[in-house]
Write a protein that holds these residues in place. Structure first.
Motif, short mmCIF file in Angstrom:
data_model
loop_
_atom_site.label_atom_id
_atom_site.label_comp_id
_atom_site.label_asym_id
_atom_site.label_seq_id
_atom_site.Cartn_x
_atom_site.Cartn_y
_atom_site.Cartn_z
N ARG A 1 16.23 -16.95 -20.61
CA ARG A 1 14.82 -16.58 -20.41
C ARG A 1 14.64 -15.19 -19.83
NH1 ARG A 1 12.91 -21.77 -17.53
NH2 ARG A 1 14.18 -23.29 -18.63
N VAL A 2 15.68 -14.63 -19.23
CA VAL A 2 15.54 -13.25 -18.75
C VAL A 2 16.16 -12.30 -19.76
CG1 VAL A 2 16.08 -11.61 -16.90
CG2 VAL A 2 15.53 -13.99 -16.33
N LYS B 1 4.77 -8.01 -12.08
CA LYS B 1 5.53 -7.18 -13.01
C LYS B 1 6.79 -7.85 -13.54
CE LYS B 1 4.51 -2.29 -12.30
NZ LYS B 1 5.05 -1.00 -11.92
N GLY B 2 7.49 -8.55 -12.63
CA GLY B 2 8.78 -9.09 -13.02
C GLY B 2 8.67 -10.33 -13.87
N ASN B 3 9.73 -10.67 -14.56
CA ASN B 3 9.86 -11.91 -15.28
C ASN B 3 9.88 -13.05 -14.25
OD1 ASN B 3 11.32 -14.18 -16.36
ND2 ASN B 3 11.96 -12.87 -18.05
N LYS B 4 9.10 -14.13 -14.46
CA LYS B 4 9.01 -15.16 -13.42
C LYS B 4 10.34 -15.90 -13.24
CE LYS B 4 7.11 -18.94 -16.19
NZ LYS B 4 8.45 -19.41 -16.55
N ASP B 5 11.17 -15.86 -14.27
CA ASP B 5 12.46 -16.54 -14.14
C ASP B 5 13.47 -15.73 -13.34
OD1 ASP B 5 11.99 -19.01 -15.53
OD2 ASP B 5 11.68 -17.78 -17.30
N LEU B 6 13.06 -14.56 -12.83
CA LEU B 6 13.94 -13.81 -11.94
C LEU B 6 14.29 -14.61 -10.69
CD1 LEU B 6 12.72 -10.11 -12.05
CD2 LEU B 6 14.92 -11.03 -12.79
N ALA C 1 17.02 -13.22 -22.88
CA ALA C 1 16.62 -13.64 -24.23
C ALA C 1 17.79 -13.96 -25.15
CB ALA C 1 15.71 -12.58 -24.87
#
Ligand SMILES: Cc1cc2nc3c(=O)[nH]c(=O)nc-3n(C[C@H](O)[C@H](O)[C@H](O)COP(=O)(O)OP(=O)(O)OC[C@H]3O[C@@H](n4cnc5c(N)ncnc54)[C@H](O)[C@@H]3O)c2cc1C
Lengths: 378, 419
Positions: free
Chosen positions: B392-393, B319-324, B395
């Protein structure tokens, strides 16, 4: 918020969000700043019908939660309260309802019934807090024959002027005592106070030797420590979830602003100095979500680390929530300190929540004591 | 038909029994990761290899690695359970990072079947310790700006240049290395990854002393080192595809599901000094200010643990953004800095000195304070992670750069970069 919710929880959260957007939009809250209750008539009772005060009480007593993990459901509700800067005594009504649940007395059961449905409001007067030395408590409760005598004064007490019932915590010989007192008791006086959060109401409650029968006790005389600890855990979960909601709103609104606002021919969002501050805020925000959810889970599971995790949540979110909101103000520039802008509603909310039921410093000292105790035992 | 996976709790009990029967208590060298003397360090290395072999023989090595390469084929939850059970016990700490993550993780994702068969079981058996060769004297943050070159020569490549800050290279076995193979295209399109035996002619390794006196860090100089093409990982000039995943695994570090390392059930790394002990030595246990610092130290530990779990869960659920993972990296760095400062403050003036017969001066609170920023530099700096979060998170617009679309040959470089 949590990554995984049951369909019922999603519905519950969604219904709350829509109700709050409809019944308590910021435009209306702004106008209600001088209203004695801070919300429109029927708001609290309608909320009561949606089950706002029921999650911590079993179905056999008229309560109930959508998932069976009441404190988790309540944290979803509190999150929406924070996101909308919603008014109303959500914390105290739930904390007191949970405290009254299972109490045998007739008065206690009547009060519980009224609070659960939103018909009446309850306030908690924490006149002898666990982080305080007993001798320095603001309220004392002593025995006098078959009666109890309450003396002293306590502030801040939420919705003190609106409450029909007060759960009073005072210092007694040998420990803390809790009693349920009707607002109409002789010798009880409420003085309204101004507060930093324009959407919530507070007062000072003074007890001039208020006499109540022994049957007013909640729990056992001078042995309320364990139930107070549970109330603090409940409050910590509700307050941190609420703060996280307010942090999300403040942060989202500030990110939007950073894209819209231009200086020197560039959007604010293009300046690295500011991007890095947003990145730090994002890390505080994610950490606050994480610890707030962990606290709710620890209480739901009755984990033996629940005290520690709840105090970690209360101290971390208490501190960082305010830092985040103030950074949002800074990044807005002058508009950020105006009443006209929405941002202050969230700043007020996180600031207030930081101070209720133990400040970050008080909770850290409680964790510190637990650590030392553990170390001595090891 | 897929095989039944052992339930986590059953696995946990089995692990607990095995650990109790096979592993001793945690040793000093597990805690500080580096030793007083080289002899002691090499002894610790030998013991770590033996411990890793023990895990392998016991069926607990590489919990999340596939069975065909000698792993256990289990889930991150199994690994977490094992890591929790490992708390307080000796373990092969020198294998965790960077051998398992990022090196073995990258091999698993991008290696050829032959490369995986040759190295993954050997790693799990304790036979190969790996290092990562990324940073260069000319810069570490701008990873894609590397200038160490590999030039094709028939079915071989010839390596020249240098890498730096490589932890443990002086005794390690293999390295994963990012090289420049094409200077006529923009920087991201001209790199290639290789695997490289470290102890060979043409690879000169020197040690770098850190300010706390230990010399775990190395600098390597490569002179006409020949690498067979079969040791190339991924396509020629496509090294950045691997590089981005490499960086991802690096950011995960000890939180990677491929790394097994003892963790207290609520997030205390078992090798941290007890701040209660520090406060007691300073005679401050009844000082409310000290009590508050102890509480803050503990609270930050718990929050760090819960954040890591949240981000791990988000990654697992897709679910989460991979850059988290950058959020976790920044938080961990700053929390660790704050915790080092708290320990230092609790110690008072005593932090400035230590006993002459102190077993390991690098454990001294004052020394740890001097080295405090390591947690915000190693594994990529917190500034770079902040860029990642913002861009990247959230934007936000990217930073202007002097190398976009420019052939790498023509990119402005500082005086330290070779050309
Ligand atoms: C304990 C330790 C172990 C290490 N182990 C290894 C290893 O095993 N293998 C390996 O390859 N490397 C290793 N490193 C190197 C590490 O990855 C680099 O030190 C790090 O990436 C920073 O690179 P640099 O030192 O060249 O600093 P630089 O890249 O020169 O950066 C200098 C400063 O400028 C900041 N900066 C740079 N670019 C930007 C930007 N675009 N925006 C904002 N700020 C910026 C940086 O954050 C830093 O503060 C290790 C480092 C340490 C401390």
């Amino acid at each position: 918020m949590r990554h995984v919710l049951t369909p019922d929880q999603e519905l519950f959260q969604d219904t709350t969000a829509r109700f709050l957007a409809d019944r308590a939009p910021l435009s209306r809250l702004r106008k209600l700043r001088d209203d004695p209750a801070g919300y429109e008539p029927d708001y609290w009772r309608d909320g009561g019908e949606l089950g706002w005060c029921m999650p911590l009480v079993g179905e056999d007593e008229g309560g109930g939660s959508v998932s069976g993990r009441g404190i988790v459901d309540l944290s979803l509700l509190a999150y929406e309260f924070g996101r909308h800067a919603a008014p109303g005594p959500l914390v105290d009504c739930n904390v007191v309802a949970a405290a009254l649940s299972g109490q045998p007395g007739e008065m206690q059961q009547n009060a519980l019934g009224e609070v659960l449905t939103g018909k009446a409001i309850a306030a908690s007067c924490l006149g002898a807090a666990p982080w305080q030395e007993l001798g320095k408590a603001g309220v004392t409760i002593r025995k006098d024959g078959s009666q109890l005598v309450i003396s002293g004064s306590v502030r801040p007490v939420e919705s003190a002027s609106q409450a029909s019932w007060l759960l009073v915590t005072g210092a007694s010989d040998g420990g803390r005592t809790q009693v349920l007192v009707p607002a109409s008791a002789t010798g009880l006086e409420v003085r309204p106070l101004k507060s930093i959060d324009v959407t919530r109401r507070f007062g000072q409650v003074t007890f001039a030797d208020v006499h109540v029968p022994e049957s007013a006790i909640v729990g056992t005389f001078a042995e309320a420590e364990a139930q107070i600890a549970q109330q603090i855990r409940h409050a910590a979960v509700i307050l941190t979830a609420e703060s996280v909601g307010a942090m999300d709103s403040a942060f989202d609104m500030t990110v939007d602003w950073a894209f819209e606002r231009y200086t020197f021919g560039r959007a604010l969002a293009s300046y690295q100095a500011l991007k890095h501050r947003f990145a730090d805020m994002k890390s505080w925000l994610e950490a606050s979500h994480a610890i707030s959810d962990a606290a709710a889970d620890a209480v739901a599971d009755a984990s033996d680390t629940a005290d520690e995790v709840c105090s970690a949540a209360k101290s971390y979110v208490g501190q960082q929530g305010v830092e985040l909101a103030q950074d949002c103000v800074q990044l807005h520039g002058g508009i950020g300190v105006t009443y006209e802008h929405d941002l202050h509603f969230y700043l007020r909310r996180v600031t207030l929540d930081r101070l209720l039921y133990g400040t970050p410093a008080e909770h850290r000292r409680m964790i510190g004591s637990m650590q030392i105790k553990q170390d001595v035992m090891a | 038909m897929s095989e039944e996976i052992e339930p986590v709790e059953a696995f946990r009990l089995r692990a607990r029994e095995w650990i109790k029967a096979n592993l001793g208590p945690m040793q000093r060298w597990d805690m500080s990761q580096h030793c007083e003397s080289d002899e002691e360090e090499l002894e610790a290395v030998a013991r770590d290899r033996m411990l890793q072999r023990k895990l392998y023989d016991g069926g607990f090595a590489g919990i999340c690695f596939p069975k065909e390469y000698g792993g256990q084929g289990l889930t991150p939850d199994h690994n977490r359970a094992f890591s929790e059970e490992l708390s307080g016990h000796e373990y092969p700490s020198r294998f965790s990072v960077p051998t398992f993550s990022p090196c073995a993780s990258v091999l698993l994702e991008f290696g050829t079947p032959e490369q995986k068969a040759a190295h993954l079981p050997a790693i799990l058996k304790g036979e190969e310790v790996w290092v990562q060769l990324l940073s260069e004297p000319g810069g570490g943050s701008d990873v894609a700006g590397i200038t160490t070159r590999a030039t094709r020569d028939g079915d071989h490549w010839v390596l020249n240049g240098s890498k730096v800050w490589t932890s443990r290279a002086w005794w390690a076995d293999w390295g994963l290395i990012l090289t420049r193979t094409n200077w006529d295209v923009p920087k991201h399109r001209g790199m290639t990854v290789f695997i490289l035996p470290l102890q060979q002619p043409g690879v000169e390794i020197s040690r770098i002393e850190r300010l706390n006196g230990e010399s775990e860090s190395c600098e390597e100089f490569f002179t006409d080192v020949r690498i067979p093409d079969s040791d190339r990982v991924g396509e020629v000039d496509a090294g950045w595809t691997i590089g981005t995943r490499w960086m991802y695994h690096e950011r995960l570090g000890h939180n990677s599901p491929y790394v097994t390392t003892p963790v207290g059930s609520k997030g205390q790394k078992s090798h941290e000094p007890s701040v209660v002990e520090i406060a007691r030595k300073a005679g401050r246990l009844d000082d409310p200010a000290a009590l508050e610092l102890i509480g803050e130290h503990r609270a930050l530990g718990i929050v760090t643990h819960e954040l890591q779990r949240r981000i791990g869960d988000a990654a697992a659920s897709g679910k989460g953004n991979k850059d988290l993972s950058s959020v976790d990296r920044v938080f961990r760095g700053l929390a660790s800095v704050r915790r080092a400062t708290i320990a230092f403050d609790l110690a008072g003036s005593d932090a400035s000195v230590w006993d002459e017969n102190c077993e390991n001066p690098t454990d001294a609170v004052g020394m740890q304070f001097l080295m405090r920023q390591v947690s915000c530099i190693g594994g990529g700096t917190t500034e770079i992670s902040r860029n990642v979060i913002a861009e990247r998170v959230l934007a936000m617009p990217r930073e202007p750069s002097g190398d976009k679309g420019v052939p790498f040959r023509d990119v402005p470089k500082g005086p330290n970069r070779s050309r």
